[in-house]
Design a protein around this motif. Structure first.
Motif, PDB file in Angstrom:
ATOM      1  N   GLY A 236       0.780  -1.112   0.127  1.00  0.00           N
ATOM      2  CA  GLY A 236       0.014   0.178  -0.084  1.00  0.00           C
ATOM      3  C   GLY A 236       0.961   1.181  -0.034  1.00  0.00           C
ATOM      4  O   GLY A 236       0.437   2.152  -0.438  1.00  0.00           O
ATOM      5  N   LEU A 237       1.917   1.108   0.735  1.00  0.00           N
ATOM      6  CA  LEU A 237       3.018   2.416   0.743  1.00  0.00           C
ATOM      7  C   LEU A 237       3.337   2.628  -0.520  1.00  0.00           C
ATOM      8  O   LEU A 237       3.513   3.689  -1.172  1.00  0.00           O
ATOM      9  CB  LEU A 237       4.115   2.397   1.619  1.00  0.00           C
ATOM     10  N   THR A 238       3.827   1.487  -1.327  1.00  0.00           N
ATOM     11  CA  THR A 238       4.115   1.895  -2.836  1.00  0.00           C
ATOM     12  C   THR A 238       3.171   2.377  -3.762  1.00  0.00           C
ATOM     13  O   THR A 238       3.617   3.168  -4.297  1.00  0.00           O
ATOM     14  CB  THR A 238       4.711   0.269  -3.291  1.00  0.00           C
ATOM     15  N   VAL A 239       2.070   1.825  -3.478  1.00  0.00           N
ATOM     16  CA  VAL A 239       1.036   2.408  -4.104  1.00  0.00           C
ATOM     17  C   VAL A 239       0.723   3.846  -3.755  1.00  0.00           C
ATOM     18  O   VAL A 239       0.777   4.909  -5.019  1.00  0.00           O
ATOM     19  CB  VAL A 239      -0.397   1.633  -4.035  1.00  0.00           C
ATOM     20  N   TYR A 240       0.702   4.247  -2.716  1.00  0.00           N
ATOM     21  CA  TYR A 240       0.583   5.632  -2.418  1.00  0.00           C
ATOM     22  C   TYR A 240       1.785   6.394  -2.910  1.00  0.00           C
ATOM     23  O   TYR A 240       1.570   7.723  -3.251  1.00  0.00           O
ATOM     24  CB  TYR A 240       0.348   5.806  -0.838  1.00  0.00           C
ATOM     25  N   PHE A 241       3.200   6.016  -2.590  1.00  0.00           N
ATOM     26  CA  PHE A 241       4.381   6.689  -2.965  1.00  0.00           C
ATOM     27  C   PHE A 241       4.203   6.933  -4.339  1.00  0.00           C
ATOM     28  O   PHE A 241       4.882   8.050  -4.968  1.00  0.00           O
ATOM     29  CB  PHE A 241       5.577   6.214  -2.573  1.00  0.00           C
ATOM     30  N   LYS A 242       3.843   5.873  -5.385  1.00  0.00           N
ATOM     31  CA  LYS A 242       3.906   6.181  -6.877  1.00  0.00           C
ATOM     32  C   LYS A 242       2.689   7.351  -7.256  1.00  0.00           C
ATOM     33  O   LYS A 242       2.629   7.557  -8.268  1.00  0.00           O
ATOM     34  CB  LYS A 242       3.644   5.034  -7.399  1.00  0.00           C
ATOM     35  N   TYR A 243       1.634   7.275  -6.305  1.00  0.00           N
ATOM     36  CA  TYR A 243       0.803   8.283  -6.498  1.00  0.00           C
ATOM     37  C   TYR A 243       1.226   9.827  -6.133  1.00  0.00           C
ATOM     38  O   TYR A 243       0.942  10.390  -7.144  1.00  0.00           O
ATOM     39  CB  TYR A 243      -0.704   8.184  -5.460  1.00  0.00           C
ATOM     40  N   VAL A 244       1.915   9.745  -5.290  1.00  0.00           N
ATOM     41  CA  VAL A 244       2.479  11.222  -5.093  1.00  0.00           C
ATOM     42  C   VAL A 244       3.687  11.433  -5.972  1.00  0.00           C
ATOM     43  O   VAL A 244       3.833  12.522  -6.705  1.00  0.00           O
ATOM     44  CB  VAL A 244       3.404  10.783  -3.394  1.00  0.00           C
ATOM     45  N   ILE A 245       4.593  10.485  -6.367  1.00  0.00           N
ATOM     46  CA  ILE A 245       5.510  10.697  -7.323  1.00  0.00           C
ATOM     47  C   ILE A 245       5.184   9.703  -8.741  1.00  0.00           C
ATOM     48  O   ILE A 245       5.610   8.507  -8.585  1.00  0.00           O
ATOM     49  CB  ILE A 245       6.885  10.423  -6.916  1.00  0.00           C
ATOM     50  N   ALA A 246       4.280  10.347  -9.288  1.00  0.00           N
ATOM     51  CA  ALA A 246       3.806   9.402 -10.585  1.00  0.00           C
ATOM     52  C   ALA A 246       4.678   9.530 -11.508  1.00  0.00           C
ATOM     53  O   ALA A 246       5.709  10.289 -11.752  1.00  0.00           O
ATOM     54  CB  ALA A 246       2.264  10.058 -10.980  1.00  0.00           C
ATOM     55  N   LYS A 247       4.426   8.673 -12.717  1.00  0.00           N
ATOM     56  CA  LYS A 247       5.267   8.672 -14.035  1.00  0.00           C
ATOM     57  C   LYS A 247       4.956   9.818 -14.667  1.00  0.00           C
ATOM     58  O   LYS A 247       3.707  10.646 -14.654  1.00  0.00           O
ATOM     59  CB  LYS A 247       4.719   7.592 -14.800  1.00  0.00           C
ATOM     60  N   HIS A 633      -9.123   0.742 -12.420  1.00  0.00           N
ATOM     61  CA  HIS A 633      -7.744   0.957 -12.152  1.00  0.00           C
ATOM     62  C   HIS A 633      -7.598   1.766 -10.521  1.00  0.00           C
ATOM     63  O   HIS A 633      -6.739   2.363 -10.370  1.00  0.00           O
ATOM     64  CB  HIS A 633      -7.082   2.262 -13.152  1.00  0.00           C
ATOM     65  N   GLU A 634      -8.643   1.323  -9.970  1.00  0.00           N
ATOM     66  CA  GLU A 634      -8.698   1.584  -8.455  1.00  0.00           C
ATOM     67  C   GLU A 634      -7.684   1.157  -7.732  1.00  0.00           C
ATOM     68  O   GLU A 634      -7.431  -0.149  -7.840  1.00  0.00           O
ATOM     69  CB  GLU A 634     -10.024   1.369  -7.675  1.00  0.00           C
ATOM     70  N   GLN A 635      -6.691   1.766  -6.804  1.00  0.00           N
ATOM     71  CA  GLN A 635      -5.777   1.437  -5.930  1.00  0.00           C
ATOM     72  C   GLN A 635      -5.919   1.616  -4.730  1.00  0.00           C
ATOM     73  O   GLN A 635      -6.727   2.576  -4.547  1.00  0.00           O
ATOM     74  CB  GLN A 635      -4.416   1.773  -6.404  1.00  0.00           C
ATOM     75  N   PHE A 636      -5.505   0.961  -3.724  1.00  0.00           N
ATOM     76  CA  PHE A 636      -5.732   0.928  -2.436  1.00  0.00           C
ATOM     77  C   PHE A 636      -4.420   1.163  -1.602  1.00  0.00           C
ATOM     78  O   PHE A 636      -3.296   0.393  -1.801  1.00  0.00           O
ATOM     79  CB  PHE A 636      -6.408  -0.237  -1.879  1.00  0.00           C
ATOM     80  N   TYR A 637      -4.482   1.856  -0.341  1.00  0.00           N
ATOM     81  CA  TYR A 637      -3.685   1.754   0.827  1.00  0.00           C
ATOM     82  C   TYR A 637      -4.384   0.718   1.800  1.00  0.00           C
ATOM     83  O   TYR A 637      -5.281   1.246   2.155  1.00  0.00           O
ATOM     84  CB  TYR A 637      -3.276   2.812   1.484  1.00  0.00           C
ATOM     85  N   GLN A 638      -3.846  -0.389   1.859  1.00  0.00           N
ATOM     86  CA  GLN A 638      -4.582  -1.306   2.601  1.00  0.00           C
ATOM     87  C   GLN A 638      -3.677  -2.255   3.596  1.00  0.00           C
ATOM     88  O   GLN A 638      -2.623  -2.377   3.265  1.00  0.00           O
ATOM     89  CB  GLN A 638      -5.329  -2.533   1.788  1.00  0.00           C
ATOM     90  N   GLY A 639      -4.234  -2.003   4.978  1.00  0.00           N
ATOM     91  CA  GLY A 639      -3.687  -2.950   5.621  1.00  0.00           C
ATOM     92  C   GLY A 639      -4.130  -4.185   6.241  1.00  0.00           C
ATOM     93  O   GLY A 639      -5.088  -4.838   5.244  1.00  0.00           O
ATOM     94  N   LYS A 640      -3.931  -4.887   7.222  1.00  0.00           N
ATOM     95  CA  LYS A 640      -4.549  -6.143   7.626  1.00  0.00           C
ATOM     96  C   LYS A 640      -6.152  -6.210   7.596  1.00  0.00           C
ATOM     97  O   LYS A 640      -6.756  -7.084   7.525  1.00  0.00           O
ATOM     98  CB  LYS A 640      -3.941  -7.025   8.553  1.00  0.00           C
ATOM     99  N   ILE A 641      -6.711  -5.055   8.365  1.00  0.00           N
ATOM    100  CA  ILE A 641      -7.841  -5.052   8.768  1.00  0.00           C
ATOM    101  C   ILE A 641      -8.451  -3.635   8.533  1.00  0.00           C
ATOM    102  O   ILE A 641      -9.395  -3.277   8.991  1.00  0.00           O
ATOM    103  CB  ILE A 641      -8.144  -5.323  10.063  1.00  0.00           C
ATOM    104  N   ALA A 645      -8.991   3.837  -0.525  1.00  0.00           N
ATOM    105  CA  ALA A 645      -8.779   4.129  -1.808  1.00  0.00           C
ATOM    106  C   ALA A 645      -7.800   5.207  -1.996  1.00  0.00           C
ATOM    107  O   ALA A 645      -7.924   6.444  -1.347  1.00  0.00           O
ATOM    108  CB  ALA A 645      -9.946   4.278  -2.680  1.00  0.00           C
ATOM    109  N   VAL A 646      -6.834   5.179  -3.131  1.00  0.00           N
ATOM    110  CA  VAL A 646      -5.707   6.109  -3.322  1.00  0.00           C
ATOM    111  C   VAL A 646      -6.534   6.957  -4.283  1.00  0.00           C
ATOM    112  O   VAL A 646      -7.223   6.617  -5.187  1.00  0.00           O
ATOM    113  CB  VAL A 646      -4.565   5.705  -4.106  1.00  0.00           C
ATOM    114  N   PRO A 647      -6.627   8.336  -4.230  1.00  0.00           N
ATOM    115  CA  PRO A 647      -7.322   9.231  -5.349  1.00  0.00           C
ATOM    116  C   PRO A 647      -6.995   8.998  -6.494  1.00  0.00           C
ATOM    117  O   PRO A 647      -6.008   8.677  -6.979  1.00  0.00           O
ATOM    118  CB  PRO A 647      -6.767  10.503  -4.442  1.00  0.00           C
ATOM    119  N   SER A 648      -7.949   9.214  -7.439  1.00  0.00           N
ATOM    120  CA  SER A 648      -7.686   8.782  -8.977  1.00  0.00           C
ATOM    121  C   SER A 648      -8.476   9.752  -9.498  1.00  0.00           C
ATOM    122  O   SER A 648      -9.577  10.196  -9.132  1.00  0.00           O
ATOM    123  CB  SER A 648      -8.039   7.383  -9.061  1.00  0.00           C
TER     124      SER A 648
END
Length: 851
Positions: A236-247, A633-641, A645-648
């Protein structure tokens, strides 16, 4: 003297002399380059060590940092229109050298310079603007999508580090056990910065594109991510970091970074918002390029600045670019961000992106000393064009990363990395593995989860949420609540949640219990979901305020305006099945039976056969529901419980159907409901973005008013995005409606042009909410005495109305980013102002953290 001995000495001396650069310490030079005439900083000045390949350019404030381990004794600064400066440096030392460049015009004629005025910038007859228009005209043919077929391998590396951590920190007693992490520093990758890497994600993938019919497919060959364990979701951190620093695609009209759209310097409208200057011509790989510098016309607008290197071969392609985000832009927590891209030549002499590097420095305050430093580096290799493949190559595009891709060997990574890891980067995986198993680190994560999420980990069970332990309302008085939920330490397949609550005024116990079974042996919150849940709940609710599963009490939301004594006691039994697919389509099937009884000053009543008003104590209904949802193309920051959703920029579609089942488990009514909703964020470049929600609902059948659509009202003092903030509870009902909700964020577009407000970094907001609809004759109590009568106040005035021909409308203007996290809105209600106890104006607040 022995000749052989002398020869060996001479050889050794000569060897050391010729290789002295190996023995020298690093030479680091930093400073500011200014115009000697007006003392203003000069951006985009080339600063280099002569005789080496080390060179940098100054940023928007004229500042630079350059370093080298080679033997260097001079520093050179050059800029078009200025005399070159050559300055002595001390080898092996860190030093500050401020450089003053003398304009050439000043040297030739001092009098002319003093009397001359700076010419006004114009687009007309400007060769730089003519050149950028040529780039814009040709940009479509320079995109990869112009080829019939394209394929390449992509290596994507995301690295986050602590910035400039003290060298002596590991010597302190409290941090000695973390010495293996704190001493793993990198001071060479980014000149002038000391990095302490703690997060690393690598991904190797193969990309295929076909133009006709258009198809694209990305296959993940391997992915490797640090694993912190505990409540931290590394994926989830990877997804969020790539949202912040996108291609970054320079050929797009907008470049999306840190949740914001920046207008590309080669967008069609770029000459309207940017100033362009031809600052140099260079030769790279025997290719003559024009160095085209650009700056925003208004430095506070959310625009970029930097350089483009344009080919003069008739293609007018970007061969390289250097982009930066100015510190004058109204952004939070961003000290700096730089983008550097390189393009390689194809066999047909056109160019494709070969390397993209984004460097970002984050801090709570505008400080250069500490914080986080993020690097996203993407390298493209094995670039092949116009090579067709069978249809099977492009079919069934990958949605999620296959499990086998996350378990690749070290040999795989050595063979497939298109770049190398530094020594400090290579140690991150092992260091984080060691950190994850330390008891002190686990305790730190435990308390962080309690503070920020409100849950205290007890192993197989979590206690919380803490913000619901105490609340109050007019019906229950002071309300205490205690509960929790199981964790994956007990089971990934089974999940239980519960709470018990007690109201001291009504002296009644309430509670909730749910049991969930996951069919895919993953956490129920992990994508893709596939679970069944059964739950029972008895608690108080405000009519129309329906939430999924649990409505968590909240102390701050207990404070409300106006008359808030109309509540329901609700006993609800539910069974739900949820299934998500990898293409982000999902459905849910539900069955519930409810027993509602009025509480506080709310009452249920109708007219009997003798036309006499009679009270009703319970409303029973049973319904079956089906919900469809599609979020491409929805992505998530998700923990165990949990998961968020990461903004899109992609829309989310939902469609729900409910059917009332009469005579099933005491169900008293037969009806059908349809509800459709679309959510979409529109990114408007320098004008910010707008969150838009459109809804429509229709009910078929005759039902009492608690089963009608009761519009989401808000009588708290918080600003609710999806509620009507000046509508009273239970004020409007309908059996058919359409609504629109627009929440516009201007990101400081207007305030940034006002000096005082510019310093405060406040941002403007505006919203509009409207709902159109009505009530059919079948559900009008005045026409059908057997229906529940609309509630009235103690003075006999009505408080519940059917929405008429006039829509309910409200709007607001507001300021957000106050103290970086507070939003305050002035809300205005436009219609139905004659209703009793309504507020025409209101001030509402919202706490939110944004960049």
């Amino acid at each position: 003297m022995d000749f052989k001995y002398f020869s060996r000495k001479l050889f050794l001396f000569t060897f050391l002399f010729l290789h002295a650069s190996i023995l020298l310490a690093q030479t680091v030079v930093s400073g500011t380059v200014t115009d000697a005439a007006n003392k203003k900083p000069l951006p985009f000045v080339a600063v280099s060590f002569p005789g080496t390949n080390m060179g940098v350019t100054t940023d928007a404030q004229g500042e630079y940092t350059i370093s080298s381990y080679q033997l260097v004794r001079q520093l050179k600064a050059s800029f078009l229109g200025y005399k070159n400066a050559l300055i002595s440096v001390v080898p092996g030392k860190t030093q500050v050298i401020n450089i003053r460049l003398v304009p050439i015009a000043t040297q030739l004629n001092e009098v002319v310079v003093k009397s001359a005025k700076k010419p006004k910038y114009r687009n007309k007859d400007n060769p730089a603007v003519e050149l950028i228009r040529k780039v814009i005209e040709n940009k479509e043919k320079n995109r990869p999508e112009n080829y019939a077929y394209v394929e390449y391998k992509e290596y994507d590396k995301m690295l986050f580090s602590l910035l400039n951590v003290s060298n002596t920190l590991s010597d302190k007693k409290i941090f000695r056990q973390y010495k293996f992490m704190l001493d793993n520093r990198d001071s060479t990758s980014v000149p002038g910065k000391s990095l302490l890497p703690f997060f690393l994600d690598e991904k190797v993938s193969q990309y295929y594109y076909r133009k006709d019919p258009e198809k694209e497919k990305t296959t993940t060959l391997g992915q490797k991510t640090v694993n912190f364990g505990g409540s931290i979701d590394s994926q989830g951190l990877t997804v969020y970091f790539k949202y912040v620093i996108a291609k970054v695609d320079i050929y797009d009209n907008n470049i999306f970074l840190i949740g914001t759209n920046f207008l590309s310097p080669i967008a069609g409208t770029s000459p309207t918002f940017y100033k362009f200057f031809i600052t140099d011509t260079v030769v790279v790989n025997n290719q003559k390029l024009v160095e085209l510098s650009f700056t925003p016309r208004n430095t506070t607008d959310q625009l970029l600045e930097g350089k483009l290197y344009i080919t003069l071969d008739g293609n007018y392609a970007v061969q390289a670019d250097e982009l930066t985000i100015s510190k004058h832009i109204n952004l939070n927590f961003i000290n700096s961000m730089q983008i550097k891209q390189e393009f390689a030549q194809n066999p047909d002499n056109r160019y494709h992106l070969s390397k993209s590097t984004v460097l970002a420095s984050f801090a709570l305050a505008q400080s250069r000393k500490g914080g986080l430093f993020g690097v996203r580096e993407i390298v493209y290799g094995n670039y092949i064009v116009n090579k067709p493949h069978p249809d099977s190559t492009y079919n069934k595009p990958e949605i999620t990363v296959p499990d086998e891709a996350t378990h690749k060997t070290d040999q795989f990574w050595q063979q497939n990395r298109l770049d190398t890891l530094s020594g400090a980067e290579a140690k991150v995986y092992k260091n984080v593995d060691s950190l994850r198993n330390m008891k002190s680190f686990k305790r730190t994560l435990d308390w962080a989860t309690f503070i920020f999420a409100g849950y205290k980990d007890m192993g197989q069970f979590e206690i919380g949420p803490s913000n619901a332990f105490y609340s109050f309302n007019p019906v229950e008085g002071a309300k205490l609540r205690f509960g929790g939920r199981t964790t994956t330490a007990l089971s990934k397949r089974y999940y239980f949640e519960t709470y018990a609550a007690y109201g001291f005024k009504d002296e009644k116990w309430k509670g909730f219990l749910s049991a969930t079974y996951s069919f895919n042996n993953k956490s129920i919150y992990q994508f893709p979901q596939n679970y069944i849940r059964a739950d029972v709940q008895y608690d108080t609710f405000i009519p129309g305020e329906n939430f999924q599963f649990v409505d968590e009490d909240n102390l701050l939301l207990s404070i409300k305006r106006g008359d808030n004594t109309k509540y329901l006691y609700d006993l609800n039994y539910r069974l739900n099945y949820v299934h998500e697919y990898e293409n982000h389509f999902s459905y849910n099937i539900g069955f519930q039976t409810q027993n509602e009884s009025p509480a506080g000053s709310l009452y249920f009543s109708d007219f009997n056969s003798n036309n006499q008003l009679q009270s009703i104590h319970n409303l029973y209904f049973t319904d079956f529901s089906v919900g469809l949802r599609y979020a491409p193309h929805e992505q998530f920051y998700q923990g165990k419980i949990y998961r968020y959703a990461v903004p899109s920029k992609n829309p989310v579609f939902s469609l729900d159907y409910d059917a009332g089942l009469k005579n099933v488990l005491n169900g008293q009514y037969s009806y059908q409901k349809l509800h459709a909703r679309i959510d979409k964020t529109f990114y408007l470049s320098i004008f910010g973005y707008a969150d838009v929600t459109a809804e429509s609902g229709h009910l078929f059948g005759q039902v009492p008013f608690p089963l009608l659509d009761i519009f989401r009202a808000n009588q708290t003092y918080s600003y609710q995005i999806y509620s009507y903030n000046l509508m009273n509870f239970l004020e409007f009902v309908a059996d058919q409606y359409e609504s629109i909700n627009i929440d516009q964020h201007f990101n400081g577009f207007f305030f940034n042009k006002i000096p005082l407000l510019k310093k405060l970094k406040w941002r403007e907001t505006a919203s509009f909410k409207g709902v159109w609809g009505g009530l059919s004759n079948a559900n009008e109590p005045s026409l059908h005495p057997s229906l529940y009568q609309f509630p009235i106040a103690s003075n006999g005035q009505p408080i519940t109305y059917a929405l008429g021909k006039t829509p309910y409308m409200e709007g607001s203007v507001g300021i957000e980013n106050i103290f970086k996290f507070v939003r305050v809105d002035l809300v205005r209600r436009f219609t139905y102002l004659d209703h009793p106890d309504v507020a025409k104006w209101g001030i509402r607040t919202l706490v939110q953290l944004t960049f």
